[in-house]
Design a protein around this motif. Structure first.
Motif, PDB file in Angstrom:
ATOM      1  N   SER A 144       0.845  -1.190   0.000  1.00  0.00           N
ATOM      2  CA  SER A 144       0.000   0.000   0.000  1.00  0.00           C
ATOM      3  C   SER A 144       0.882   1.242   0.000  1.00  0.00           C
ATOM      4  O   SER A 144       1.959   1.263   0.604  1.00  0.00           O
ATOM      5  N   SER A 151       5.188   5.033  -5.456  1.00  0.00           N
ATOM      6  CA  SER A 151       4.902   4.881  -6.882  1.00  0.00           C
ATOM      7  C   SER A 151       6.127   5.130  -7.751  1.00  0.00           C
ATOM      8  O   SER A 151       6.203   4.678  -8.897  1.00  0.00           O
ATOM      9  N   TRP A 196      -3.251  -0.147  -8.322  1.00  0.00           N
ATOM     10  CA  TRP A 196      -4.608  -0.505  -7.907  1.00  0.00           C
ATOM     11  C   TRP A 196      -5.191   0.624  -7.062  1.00  0.00           C
ATOM     12  O   TRP A 196      -4.462   1.364  -6.413  1.00  0.00           O
ATOM     13  N   ASP A 197      -6.507   0.709  -7.068  1.00  0.00           N
ATOM     14  CA  ASP A 197      -7.188   1.727  -6.275  1.00  0.00           C
ATOM     15  C   ASP A 197      -8.608   1.242  -6.009  1.00  0.00           C
ATOM     16  O   ASP A 197      -9.348   0.942  -6.959  1.00  0.00           O
ATOM     17  N   GLN A 249      -6.867   6.075  -9.261  1.00  0.00           N
ATOM     18  CA  GLN A 249      -5.425   6.069  -9.482  1.00  0.00           C
ATOM     19  C   GLN A 249      -4.876   4.681  -9.798  1.00  0.00           C
ATOM     20  O   GLN A 249      -3.674   4.434  -9.665  1.00  0.00           O
ATOM     21  N   LEU A 285      -1.052  -0.325  -4.141  1.00  0.00           N
ATOM     22  CA  LEU A 285      -2.404   0.144  -3.833  1.00  0.00           C
ATOM     23  C   LEU A 285      -2.354   1.620  -3.471  1.00  0.00           C
ATOM     24  O   LEU A 285      -1.707   2.015  -2.494  1.00  0.00           O
ATOM     25  N   ALA A 286      -3.016   2.464  -4.264  1.00  0.00           N
ATOM     26  CA  ALA A 286      -3.107   3.893  -3.943  1.00  0.00           C
ATOM     27  C   ALA A 286      -3.991   4.046  -2.704  1.00  0.00           C
ATOM     28  O   ALA A 286      -5.187   3.757  -2.748  1.00  0.00           O
ATOM     29  N   LYS A 317      -6.298   8.430  -0.543  1.00  0.00           N
ATOM     30  CA  LYS A 317      -7.719   8.714  -0.317  1.00  0.00           C
ATOM     31  C   LYS A 317      -8.340   7.670   0.606  1.00  0.00           C
ATOM     32  O   LYS A 317      -9.192   7.985   1.443  1.00  0.00           O
ATOM     33  N   TYR A 342      -9.780   0.564   4.937  1.00  0.00           N
ATOM     34  CA  TYR A 342      -8.411   0.228   4.529  1.00  0.00           C
ATOM     35  C   TYR A 342      -7.917  -1.027   5.256  1.00  0.00           C
ATOM     36  O   TYR A 342      -7.442  -1.980   4.634  1.00  0.00           O
TER      37      TYR A 342
END
Length: 522
Positions: A65, A72, A106-107, A112, A231-232, A235, A243
């Protein structure tokens, strides 16, 4: 980066700043799990990136994550900056070659990265109860809802399916109570309200299909490197319970679906759980026990789990005892709690007679850490003060344009991007309600036909003048109107229930859930 089945982490130094040895993580022991801790700004993210790069280079897929977006940058080629070249020389990383790594974004919200979805049935009642912060009574009703879904073949895919089934259970509470125990409509209503809260927090985007296939997290690139799944979570962190529950669900699915492989030369997948304290905050004892069980047993599936958090005491002792590979960045020691954390962290390491561990923890600089890795037959190495190697890829986030390009060119582009809403509990229950209304209408028409002679004698056949009724015919007319009015009322009530209940659908298979919430194992 790789040397005889090892991931190079950095170099340790003694009190005189003399290089002691290279610090590495043995791949065959990487599934014994790990812990990366340290205060904000001490270098945890860079350490995580260096580990992810090392696993990828070894052909091991990674799932991590990305809380701030900084991770990123592993998808972009690094630059040979002076401070990185200096660090590489200090730790003996020569030649230091900049690189980039295969990444899939992934999001949960699909903004994103590729959307990640799971079905309600896969999540199960235990994790859903945790997600919605239900009390014991409410969780009991949720268990009944899942049992009803099992027995009636109603598949729960998304939140509207669960809402529909909750309404169905409330309407049939009296019948269900005799079979399952007390099902209070007020309790069902409380669960429905919590479900609405979950929906507003983004749960409606997470629950549904196409559901994530775990095989897509364990891919390798054409050159044999492991894909780093990011994993973005920037947010997502505004909904910390979602989460934590999602990552716990993912861990439990890996545990349930992956085959036993025993001890392997390298892991099948490495899972980094950042902000790990969110998993354990206010978690019930039964949930912590399940987490401890999964962490203890999942290594035999070839999965390594690494918790990343600021404070080592964030992780319960039952779980921390399973974490053999440790990287401890600097901690502050100003408050009593921080002092307790420093002491606890120092006590988890194998002592080094030449190192005052508790003192050094508060003196570490950025990019320094105390490191102890499993070696030999799984025995922790003596703790060493270590300079962490510089990553090969970019330190810092990719740009929005770069991210879009990577998503568009991803090998999974198009597979998860469009939601699918197939027949499930919502549609199935709606269809059943419509059939009930239609049956009532047929019954009314049959009843009306049976007394057709009375209608004809009372009301005539059409547009003629109204007939004068005898006293017996007047009574028959009143009885007939009463029957018709009552039947029409029943139909209206049934339609009202159908609409107000938000009823739903199913595909005709029993609900099977993960190990942390299973009521029925098929």
């Amino acid at each position: 980066m790789l040397d005889e089945g090892k991931i190079f982490i950095g170099a340790s130094f003694d009190a005189n700043h003399k290089r002691v040895k290279a610090e590495s993580l043995e791949l065959k022991l990487a599934n014994r799990h790990g812990l990366v801790t340290g205060a904000t700004g001490t270098g945890k993210t860079v350490t995580l990136q260096a580990l992810a790069e090392g696993f990828s280079a070894a052909g091991v897929p990674v799932f991590a994550s990305d809380i701030k977006g900084d991770l990123s940058g592993v998808a972009a080629k690094g630059e040979p900056k002076d401070f990185l070249l200096k660090r590489a020389q200090e730790v003996g990383l020569e030649p230091y070659v900049n690189d980039q790594f295969p990444v899939v974004f992934w999001d949960l919200f699909g903004a994103q990265g590729h959307p990640i979805r799971a079905t309600v049935s896969e999540m199960g009642p235990l994790l859903l109860a945790r997600l919605m912060n239900l009390n014991d009574t409410q969780e009991g009703v949720l268990n009944i809802v899942f049992r009803v879904a099992d027995e009636q073949g109603l598949l729960l895919l998304d939140l509207k399916d669960l809402q529909a089934l909750l309404s169905h259970v409330a309407e049939n509470a009296a019948t269900l109570t005799t079979k399952y125990g007390n099902v209070a409509k007020a309790t069902v209503g409380a669960v429905q309200r919590q479900l609405l809260v979950l929906e507003t927090q983004g749960g409606d985007a997470f629950f549904g299909e196409p559901a994530l296939e775990l095989g897509d997290l364990m891919r390798t690139s054409h050159d044999g490197r492991g894909v780093i799944n990011i994993l973005a979570a920037d947010k997502l962190m505004s909904s910390p319970r979602l989460y934590a529950t999602f990552l716990l669900w993912l861990l439990s699915e890996l545990f349930e679906q992956m085959p036993e492989v025993g001890d392997v030369e390298k892991p099948k997948l490495v899972f980094f759980f950042d902000e790990a304290h969110l998993l354990f905050d206010e978690a019930p004892k039964v949930l912590i026990e399940k987490v401890e069980q999964v962490v203890r047993l999942i290594r035999s599936k070839g999965v390594g789990v690494y918790f990343v958090t600021q404070n080592p005491i964030d992780v319960p002792e039952e779980v921390a005892g399973q974490l053999g590979n440790r990287v401890q960045h600097a901690l502050r020691a100003f408050t009593p709690r921080e002092q307790k954390a420093v002491k606890a962290a120092a006590e988890t390491f194998r002592p080094n007679p030449e190192l005052k561990t508790a003192q050094v923890i508060t003196e570490l600089g950025v990019g320094e850490a105390l490191v102890s890795m499993l070696e030999g037959k799984g025995v922790p190495s003596i703790v060493q003060r270590t300079l962490i190697r510089p990553p090969a890829a970019r330190i810092g986030p990719v740009t929005a344009e770069e991210r879009r390009g990577l998503i568009q060119n991803s090998p999974l582009a198009g597979k998860y991007d469009t939601a699918v809403d197939r027949e499930s509990a919502y549609e199935m229950l709606a269809k059943k309600a419509q059939e009930t209304v239609a049956a009532d209408q047929v019954a009314v028409e049959a009843d009306a036909g049976g007394i057709g002679g009375i209608f004809k004698s009372i009301f005539g056949t059409g547009g003629g003048t109204r007939k004068t009724l005898s006293p017996g015919q007047s009574i028959a007319r009143d009885v007939t109107r009463t029957i018709v009015n009552q039947t029409a009322g029943n139909i209206a009530a049934q339609i009202g229930k159908s609409v107000a209940g938000s009823v739903g659908s199913s595909v005709g298979r029993a609900v099977v859930r993960g190990v942390l919430g299973s009521l029925l194992r098929r």
